[in-house]
Design a protein around this motif. Structure first.
Motif, mmCIF file in Angstrom:
data_model
loop_
_atom_site.group_PDB
_atom_site.id
_atom_site.type_symbol
_atom_site.label_atom_id
_atom_site.label_comp_id
_atom_site.label_asym_id
_atom_site.label_seq_id
_atom_site.Cartn_x
_atom_site.Cartn_y
_atom_site.Cartn_z
ATOM 1 N N PHE A 91 0.831 -1.202 0.000
ATOM 2 C CA PHE A 91 0.000 0.000 0.000
ATOM 3 C C PHE A 91 0.869 1.257 0.000
ATOM 4 O O PHE A 91 0.624 2.201 -0.746
ATOM 5 N N THR A 92 1.918 1.232 0.829
ATOM 6 C CA THR A 92 2.827 2.376 0.900
ATOM 7 C C THR A 92 3.579 2.546 -0.417
ATOM 8 O O THR A 92 3.787 3.672 -0.895
ATOM 9 N N ALA A 93 3.990 1.414 -1.014
ATOM 10 C CA ALA A 93 4.715 1.472 -2.285
ATOM 11 C C ALA A 93 3.840 2.068 -3.387
ATOM 12 O O ALA A 93 4.299 2.874 -4.216
ATOM 13 N N ILE A 94 2.559 1.690 -3.415
ATOM 14 C CA ILE A 94 1.640 2.228 -4.416
ATOM 15 C C ILE A 94 1.505 3.733 -4.268
ATOM 16 O O ILE A 94 1.509 4.487 -5.248
ATOM 17 N N ILE A 95 1.389 4.197 -3.017
ATOM 18 C CA ILE A 95 1.264 5.637 -2.780
ATOM 19 C C ILE A 95 2.503 6.377 -3.257
ATOM 20 O O ILE A 95 2.423 7.417 -3.921
ATOM 21 N N VAL A 96 3.691 5.831 -2.937
ATOM 22 C CA VAL A 96 4.945 6.477 -3.344
ATOM 23 C C VAL A 96 5.062 6.521 -4.861
ATOM 24 O O VAL A 96 5.440 7.550 -5.453
ATOM 25 N N LEU A 97 4.746 5.405 -5.537
ATOM 26 C CA LEU A 97 4.825 5.366 -7.000
ATOM 27 C C LEU A 97 3.838 6.322 -7.642
ATOM 28 O O LEU A 97 4.148 6.964 -8.658
ATOM 29 N N SER A 98 2.647 6.435 -7.049
ATOM 30 C CA SER A 98 1.652 7.363 -7.598
ATOM 31 C C SER A 98 2.138 8.800 -7.500
ATOM 32 O O SER A 98 1.984 9.587 -8.430
ATOM 33 N N ILE A 99 2.730 9.138 -6.343
ATOM 34 C CA ILE A 99 3.258 10.489 -6.176
ATOM 35 C C ILE A 99 4.382 10.761 -7.170
ATOM 36 O O ILE A 99 4.448 11.830 -7.797
ATOM 37 N N PHE A 100 5.288 9.787 -7.332
ATOM 38 C CA PHE A 100 6.419 9.959 -8.252
ATOM 39 C C PHE A 100 5.927 10.083 -9.689
ATOM 40 O O PHE A 100 6.421 10.915 -10.465
ATOM 41 N N ALA A 101 4.915 9.259 -10.064
ATOM 42 C CA ALA A 101 4.386 9.314 -11.426
ATOM 43 C C ALA A 101 3.735 10.662 -11.694
ATOM 44 O O ALA A 101 3.915 11.262 -12.758
ATOM 45 N N GLY A 102 2.978 11.157 -10.728
ATOM 46 C CA GLY A 102 2.353 12.463 -10.908
ATOM 47 C C GLY A 102 3.382 13.569 -11.039
ATOM 48 O O GLY A 102 3.237 14.479 -11.873
ATOM 49 N N TRP A 103 4.421 13.481 -10.239
ATOM 50 C CA TRP A 103 5.493 14.490 -10.316
ATOM 51 C C TRP A 103 6.185 14.424 -11.670
ATOM 52 O O TRP A 103 6.475 15.449 -12.289
ATOM 53 N N SER A 104 6.463 13.203 -12.197
ATOM 54 C CA SER A 104 7.142 13.034 -13.485
ATOM 55 C C SER A 104 6.300 13.581 -14.624
ATOM 56 O O SER A 104 6.804 14.245 -15.540
#
Length: 206
Positions: free
Chosen positions: A169-182
């Protein structure tokens, strides 16, 4: 009549209800007027209903409530009157302790005045005491429920299985934030920037 005279008159009437004069000596029939001479155990014994046995209460019902048919009382009324009988018995015990010189006849005289003047006040007192106890019990249950809820969450958060469940769950949140930033960076890099003067020149050529 002045305010001071009215106050004195009120106190005099109050004292007449809370005391009786026997052989020139004032005997208080309000048990709380003895509180300065109480220790903590005696104070608790007096204030908390349920300190005397049920058999003792039942035997003295008719003594203080000869006019009441107990079989027709509602449960709430019976509980209050039983507690008032307990207050009568406790008060007589206190009076006998603080005034050991009183004879049996004099104690009977005290008892008769108590039965006439203190019945309603004892009933109000025990009813107030029961409400206070119920409110305290309710607050204690709510406090215990909150503590149990918080303790349950803390225990659940410390479990190894909880940590394992939180990792994806934490990994999904981090990846979502990184994808949005990218994606935001990519959009900004594709948008050309022209000074205001150059923008005007471009518009003329177009």
């Amino acid at each position: 009549m002045t305010v001071a005279q009215q106050t004195d008159s009120h106190l005099s009437r109050r004292l007449q209800k809370d005391s009786i004069t026997i052989s020139g000596k004032v005997i208080y029939i309000n048990p709380f007027l003895y509180w300065r001479r109480f220790d903590n155990n005696t104070d608790r014994w007096l204030r908390e209903p349920g300190q005397l046995g049920e058999d003792q209460i039942n035997l003295n019902r008719a003594r203080f409530y000869p006019e009441v048919d107990w079989t027709f009382l509602r449960d709430e009324e019976r509980v209050i009157k039983d507690a008032a009988v307990e207050m009568f018995l406790k008060t007589l015990e206190l009076i006998g302790t603080f005034h050991p010189q009183l004879t049996a006849g004099q104690l009977l005289e005290v008892e008769r005045k108590m039965a006439v003047t203190k019945k309603k006040s004892f009933e109000r007192w025990v009813e107030k005491s029961f409400r206070k106890k119920i409110n305290q019990a309710s607050k204690e249950r709510n406090r215990f429920a909150r503590e149990r809820f918080i303790r349950g969450w803390r225990e659940w958060l410390t479990l190894e299985t909880t940590h394992q469940a939180f990792l994806p769950f934490t990994a999904i949140i981090v990846l979502s934030i990184f994808a949005g930033w990218s994606i935001g960076i990519s959009n900004n890099s594709c948008t050309p920037y022209f000074p205001t003067s150059e923008t005007g020149i471009l518009k003329k050529h177009l």
